[in-house]
Design an enzyme around this catalytic site. Sequence first.
Site, PDB file in Angstrom:
ATOM      1  N   HIS A 135      31.434 -31.179  28.500  1.00 47.08           N
ATOM      2  CA  HIS A 135      31.376 -32.106  29.638  1.00 47.08           C
ATOM      3  C   HIS A 135      31.388 -31.388  30.964  1.00 47.08           C
ATOM      4  O   HIS A 135      30.775 -31.817  31.924  1.00 47.08           O
ATOM      5  CB  HIS A 135      32.522 -33.116  29.559  1.00 47.08           C
ATOM      6  CG  HIS A 135      32.189 -34.234  28.639  1.00 47.08           C
ATOM      7  ND1 HIS A 135      33.073 -34.782  27.765  1.00 47.08           N
ATOM      8  CD2 HIS A 135      31.030 -34.879  28.453  1.00 47.08           C
ATOM      9  CE1 HIS A 135      32.475 -35.723  27.082  1.00 47.08           C
ATOM     10  NE2 HIS A 135      31.234 -35.796  27.475  1.00 47.08           N
ATOM     11  N   CYS A 157       9.253 -29.818  28.467  1.00 50.20           N
ATOM     12  CA  CYS A 157      10.320 -30.718  28.902  1.00 50.20           C
ATOM     13  C   CYS A 157      11.700 -30.223  28.520  1.00 50.20           C
ATOM     14  O   CYS A 157      12.676 -30.928  28.668  1.00 50.20           O
ATOM     15  CB  CYS A 157      10.092 -32.122  28.362  1.00 50.20           C
ATOM     16  SG  CYS A 157      10.171 -32.220  26.580  1.00 50.20           S
TER      17      CYS A 157
END
Length: 556
Positions: free
Chosen positions: A184, A487
């Site tokens: 995170h 991408c």
Amino acid sequence: MSTIPGVGIGLGVAQGPVARMAAPLPAPANDPSPLSAQDETARVREAVHAVARELEERGALAGGAARDVLEAQAMMAEDPSLESEVDTRLAAGATAEWAVHDAFASFRDTLTAVGGYLGERAADLDDVAQRVIARLRGEPAPGVPDPGHPFVLVATDLAPADTALLDLDQVLALITSEGGPTSHTAILAREKGIVAIVGAAEAARLADDETVIVDAAAGVVVTEPTEEELQRAHNRADARANAASAPITPGALADGTAVPLLANLGKPDGAAEAVELGAEGVGLFRTEFLFLSSTNAPTVAQQRESYRQLLAAFRGKKVVVRALDAGADKPLAFLNDAHEENPALGLRGLRALRANEDILREQLTALAEADADVRAGGEAADLWVMAPMVSTVEETSYFVTLAREYGIKTAGVMVEVPSSALLADRVLREADFASIGTNDLTQYTLAADRLLGSVASFQDPWHPAVLSLIRTTGRAGADLGKPVGICGEAAADPLLAVVLVGLGATSLSMAPSALADVRATLLQYGLDDARRIAEAALAANDAASARIAAREAATA
Ligand code: PEP
Ligand code: MG
């Protein structure tokens, strides 16, 4: 000077004095409780409830990805199976503090053993436990220091609750000794554009107030830097800030070769910011985010609304939507088998969709309907749809045929598995376009789990083996006149972006925060330069030498 290696998040560089995060609270002792189990239970319930609400409040204040993370943490705090683990210990006479400490620790071990995405959530669980114990003791929760001046924050790992509310005027950069590129801390640092290095094990030796350079682009912390190094870092940070404020023009090389710069998005509400930062469309819409928080697949109507919002934000522009990529790092309970030994090599991406074709059909229905809705209200977006994790030519024709059944005009595949790159000439005869997912292509080429900190050094898209597969795909696209976009995260590395164009990429898609750096760098080279720089990188033996070779060729 000396350096501490780690995994750089983003491309920034920053410098400043270190401030260390306070050490975690000492573990409570396992003494029998003087209170009744009932009283201890009431204390735990109150503390857990208060912590969960506080996490939600912090989330609401922070917004964006932080809100999702903190809401998930609040849910974790109130997880019923965790509650019953705590209750078992209380019933046996433990104190509230010990019961929380021990039950959370055993839950943490379970998550760590599962590994992958869940393993990386283990740190979140520790943070919740610390907050609950602090509350039980009537002490403030451990958190970010406040030395009274801007600082480089050094921590073992940061809890989402801390990253969410970081004061960006005070925190110059982040360094964590644990955590991988998908922790995170990394996700939130990326979203907020904070210069960060994670997984820098030796950061434990940094002392308060010592000056360091945090060089995310190079993935190192420079300790005891010289005046000259500090000046150079300062100049780089300035150049980056200038690039960010340069006028927004369509992506192009110095000789005018167009290289459309597109955005990677996970939710339609990221569209406005992407457009503001100059995204010329969307190169990857990760539809998993619509599914990740639900226990069932969202309905066609729910999906249709989400796709409609996305397409309406990009009228007249290209929008590449990826069919659901479930499995491995993005498991979905209703689609994936939780017991696969090697989920990255299992039923993921198109394989999982094919095994649950109704979900794929619903998704294509929702996309076709959303496209029609937007067209009915004005100019349409140019909708392209692609399948993830395609490994054979047969899978390519399966997907393209199915997409056509729903009236999707432009159907393509992601090249993320070496087999698809090697047979790109045949894959691209079936598909309208290819989009190279360098994150997975690197993972599968180097046989290195992209979630695993211990093999993070293998997970480097500069590796010549990866570049060679990209060249094979680029050439096939050029021969057949079919677009080949990129991408994966590689497109967000400015010099690598030049190399990718030199290898045949026709568009680049990235996190919107990376667009300015890439735009400015592309403008410094013509197509011939890009090809020459790419050749230099391809000729190297490994990723590190490829980087150096490209840098030298770029300055020659
Ligand atoms: C990739 O693998 O490079 C990619 C873009 O897909 P994801 O990161 O979502 O797997
Ligand atoms: Mg992928």
